[in-house]
Design a protein around this motif. Structure first.
Motif, PDB file in Angstrom:
ATOM      1  N   GLY A  18     -32.036 -12.248  11.077  1.00  0.00           N
ATOM      2  CA  GLY A  18     -31.309 -12.877  12.172  1.00  0.00           C
ATOM      3  C   GLY A  18     -30.086 -13.590  11.630  1.00  0.00           C
ATOM      4  N   TRP A  19     -28.997 -13.521  12.388  1.00  0.00           N
ATOM      5  CA  TRP A  19     -27.724 -14.083  11.927  1.00  0.00           C
ATOM      6  C   TRP A  19     -26.874 -14.496  13.118  1.00  0.00           C
ATOM      7  CZ3 TRP A  19     -22.723 -11.245  11.279  1.00  0.00           C
ATOM      8  CH2 TRP A  19     -21.782 -11.973  10.538  1.00  0.00           C
ATOM      9  N   GLU A  20     -26.275 -15.663  13.014  1.00  0.00           N
ATOM     10  CA  GLU A  20     -25.347 -16.157  14.032  1.00  0.00           C
ATOM     11  C   GLU A  20     -23.931 -15.939  13.537  1.00  0.00           C
ATOM     12  OE1 GLU A  20     -26.134 -20.253  14.932  1.00  0.00           O
ATOM     13  OE2 GLU A  20     -28.211 -19.840  15.408  1.00  0.00           O
ATOM     14  N   THR A  21     -23.139 -15.190  14.278  1.00  0.00           N
ATOM     15  CA  THR A  21     -21.777 -14.896  13.839  1.00  0.00           C
ATOM     16  C   THR A  21     -20.888 -16.138  13.831  1.00  0.00           C
ATOM     17  OG1 THR A  21     -21.096 -14.284  16.075  1.00  0.00           O
ATOM     18  CG2 THR A  21     -21.905 -12.514  14.638  1.00  0.00           C
ATOM     19  N   ASP A  22     -21.210 -17.121  14.667  1.00  0.00           N
ATOM     20  CA  ASP A  22     -20.394 -18.332  14.727  1.00  0.00           C
ATOM     21  C   ASP A  22     -20.737 -19.331  13.627  1.00  0.00           C
ATOM     22  OD1 ASP A  22     -19.138 -17.267  16.930  1.00  0.00           O
ATOM     23  OD2 ASP A  22     -20.351 -18.370  18.366  1.00  0.00           O
ATOM     24  N   ALA A  23     -21.844 -19.124  12.937  1.00  0.00           N
ATOM     25  CA  ALA A  23     -22.242 -19.974  11.811  1.00  0.00           C
ATOM     26  C   ALA A  23     -22.722 -19.045  10.693  1.00  0.00           C
ATOM     27  CB  ALA A  23     -23.332 -20.946  12.239  1.00  0.00           C
ATOM     28  N   PRO A  24     -21.802 -18.258  10.123  1.00  0.00           N
ATOM     29  CA  PRO A  24     -22.194 -17.161   9.229  1.00  0.00           C
ATOM     30  C   PRO A  24     -22.917 -17.569   7.953  1.00  0.00           C
ATOM     31  CG  PRO A  24     -19.819 -17.495   9.162  1.00  0.00           C
ATOM     32  CD  PRO A  24     -20.358 -18.364  10.257  1.00  0.00           C
ATOM     33  N   ASP A  25     -22.732 -18.792   7.493  1.00  0.00           N
ATOM     34  CA  ASP A  25     -23.362 -19.215   6.245  1.00  0.00           C
ATOM     35  C   ASP A  25     -24.611 -20.058   6.457  1.00  0.00           C
ATOM     36  OD1 ASP A  25     -21.364 -17.916   4.805  1.00  0.00           O
ATOM     37  OD2 ASP A  25     -20.060 -19.674   4.868  1.00  0.00           O
ATOM     38  N   MET A  26     -24.958 -20.325   7.703  1.00  0.00           N
ATOM     39  CA  MET A  26     -26.113 -21.163   8.017  1.00  0.00           C
ATOM     40  C   MET A  26     -27.323 -20.301   8.357  1.00  0.00           C
ATOM     41  SD  MET A  26     -25.373 -24.457   7.981  1.00  0.00           S
ATOM     42  CE  MET A  26     -26.504 -25.187   9.138  1.00  0.00           C
ATOM     43  N   PRO A  27     -28.412 -20.442   7.606  1.00  0.00           N
ATOM     44  CA  PRO A  27     -29.617 -19.697   7.996  1.00  0.00           C
ATOM     45  C   PRO A  27     -30.168 -20.258   9.304  1.00  0.00           C
ATOM     46  CG  PRO A  27     -30.043 -21.060   6.063  1.00  0.00           C
ATOM     47  CD  PRO A  27     -28.604 -21.222   6.408  1.00  0.00           C
ATOM     48  N   LEU A  28     -30.680 -19.389  10.126  1.00  0.00           N
ATOM     49  CA  LEU A  28     -31.238 -19.860  11.387  1.00  0.00           C
ATOM     50  C   LEU A  28     -32.755 -19.864  11.315  1.00  0.00           C
ATOM     51  CD1 LEU A  28     -32.300 -17.289  13.409  1.00  0.00           C
ATOM     52  CD2 LEU A  28     -29.887 -16.807  13.216  1.00  0.00           C
ATOM     53  N   TRP A  29     -33.353 -20.596  12.221  1.00  0.00           N
ATOM     54  CA  TRP A  29     -34.807 -20.635  12.354  1.00  0.00           C
ATOM     55  C   TRP A  29     -35.194 -19.757  13.517  1.00  0.00           C
ATOM     56  CZ3 TRP A  29     -38.295 -22.969   9.162  1.00  0.00           C
ATOM     57  CH2 TRP A  29     -37.779 -23.855   8.216  1.00  0.00           C
ATOM     58  N   VAL A  30     -36.249 -18.971  13.334  1.00  0.00           N
ATOM     59  CA  VAL A  30     -36.748 -18.139  14.414  1.00  0.00           C
ATOM     60  C   VAL A  30     -38.186 -18.528  14.741  1.00  0.00           C
ATOM     61  CG1 VAL A  30     -35.241 -16.171  13.961  1.00  0.00           C
ATOM     62  CG2 VAL A  30     -37.446 -16.285  12.831  1.00  0.00           C
ATOM     63  N   VAL A  52     -24.660  -5.365   1.718  1.00  0.00           N
ATOM     64  CA  VAL A  52     -23.860  -4.136   1.617  1.00  0.00           C
ATOM     65  C   VAL A  52     -23.086  -3.887   2.912  1.00  0.00           C
ATOM     66  CG1 VAL A  52     -24.021  -1.611   1.445  1.00  0.00           C
ATOM     67  CG2 VAL A  52     -25.292  -3.055  -0.150  1.00  0.00           C
ATOM     68  N   GLU A  53     -23.717  -4.175   4.040  1.00  0.00           N
ATOM     69  CA  GLU A  53     -23.065  -3.962   5.343  1.00  0.00           C
ATOM     70  C   GLU A  53     -22.094  -5.082   5.716  1.00  0.00           C
ATOM     71  OE1 GLU A  53     -23.146  -1.284   7.377  1.00  0.00           O
ATOM     72  OE2 GLU A  53     -24.281  -0.314   5.777  1.00  0.00           O
ATOM     73  N   GLY A  54     -22.007  -6.137   4.885  1.00  0.00           N
ATOM     74  CA  GLY A  54     -21.098  -7.244   5.163  1.00  0.00           C
ATOM     75  C   GLY A  54     -21.602  -8.189   6.240  1.00  0.00           C
ATOM     76  N   ILE A  55     -22.924  -8.232   6.411  1.00  0.00           N
ATOM     77  CA  ILE A  55     -23.507  -9.147   7.400  1.00  0.00           C
ATOM     78  C   ILE A  55     -23.750 -10.480   6.708  1.00  0.00           C
ATOM     79  CG2 ILE A  55     -25.460  -9.573   8.919  1.00  0.00           C
ATOM     80  CD1 ILE A  55     -25.602  -6.526   9.318  1.00  0.00           C
ATOM     81  N   GLY A  56     -22.820 -11.408   6.943  1.00  0.00           N
ATOM     82  CA  GLY A  56     -22.896 -12.721   6.308  1.00  0.00           C
ATOM     83  C   GLY A  56     -22.992 -12.598   4.801  1.00  0.00           C
ATOM     84  N   THR A  57     -23.818 -13.440   4.222  1.00  0.00           N
ATOM     85  CA  THR A  57     -24.020 -13.460   2.776  1.00  0.00           C
ATOM     86  C   THR A  57     -25.151 -12.532   2.343  1.00  0.00           C
ATOM     87  OG1 THR A  57     -25.576 -15.286   2.997  1.00  0.00           O
ATOM     88  CG2 THR A  57     -23.248 -15.862   2.650  1.00  0.00           C
ATOM     89  N   GLY A  58     -25.863 -11.960   3.323  1.00  0.00           N
ATOM     90  CA  GLY A  58     -27.037 -11.146   3.027  1.00  0.00           C
ATOM     91  C   GLY A  58     -28.321 -11.958   3.008  1.00  0.00           C
ATOM     92  N   TRP A  59     -28.207 -13.276   3.051  1.00  0.00           N
ATOM     93  CA  TRP A  59     -29.365 -14.184   3.003  1.00  0.00           C
ATOM     94  C   TRP A  59     -29.822 -14.518   4.426  1.00  0.00           C
ATOM     95  CZ3 TRP A  59     -31.867 -15.591  -1.428  1.00  0.00           C
ATOM     96  CH2 TRP A  59     -31.218 -15.266  -2.632  1.00  0.00           C
ATOM     97  N   HIS A  60     -30.288 -13.505   5.168  1.00  0.00           N
ATOM     98  CA  HIS A  60     -30.642 -13.714   6.570  1.00  0.00           C
ATOM     99  C   HIS A  60     -31.982 -13.095   6.965  1.00  0.00           C
ATOM    100  CE1 HIS A  60     -26.581 -15.183   6.844  1.00  0.00           C
ATOM    101  NE2 HIS A  60     -26.127 -14.019   6.407  1.00  0.00           N
TER     102      HIS A  60
END
Length: 109
Positions: A19-31, A54-62
């Protein structure tokens, strides 16, 4: 905030995805993970996934993963599983998911 994500593993013993929020790309979210509308777990989406990097989704740490103890979900039962962002309750794309029974009992003829 735009919420992206996916559940790639959905079994009677584990639920995992990203899960990833595009408006907070470096912040891990809680689910929050719920079964038939009852919350059974909370995960931080902060595990590294090379496919995301690889796909450029944030830092990959999601990535996130929730291991379920034996007996919580019975293999012969099906369930509705929802994965939502904590805070506002927005569902990840595709949520709620349907987990089909893993074992089908066929009566003797």
């Amino acid at each position: 905030m735009a919420l992206l994500g996916h559940v790639g593993t959905l079994t009677h013993r584990q639920i995992a995805g990203w899960g990833w929020e595009t408006d907070a790309p470096d912040m891990p979210l809680w689910v929050l993970i719920a079964i038939d509308r009852k919350v059974i777990g909370r995960c931080r989406a902060d595990q590294f996934r090379e496919d995301l990097a690889v796909e450029g989704i944030g830092t990959g740490w999601h990535g996130f993963s929730l291991d379920l103890p034996a007996g919580i979900l019975l293999p012969k039962e099906g369930y509705e599983i929802s994965v939502r962002r904590e805070g506002d309750g927005q569902h990840l794309p595709g949520s709620p998911y349907v987990l089909e029974p893993a074992i089908r009992i066929v009566p003797d003829l």
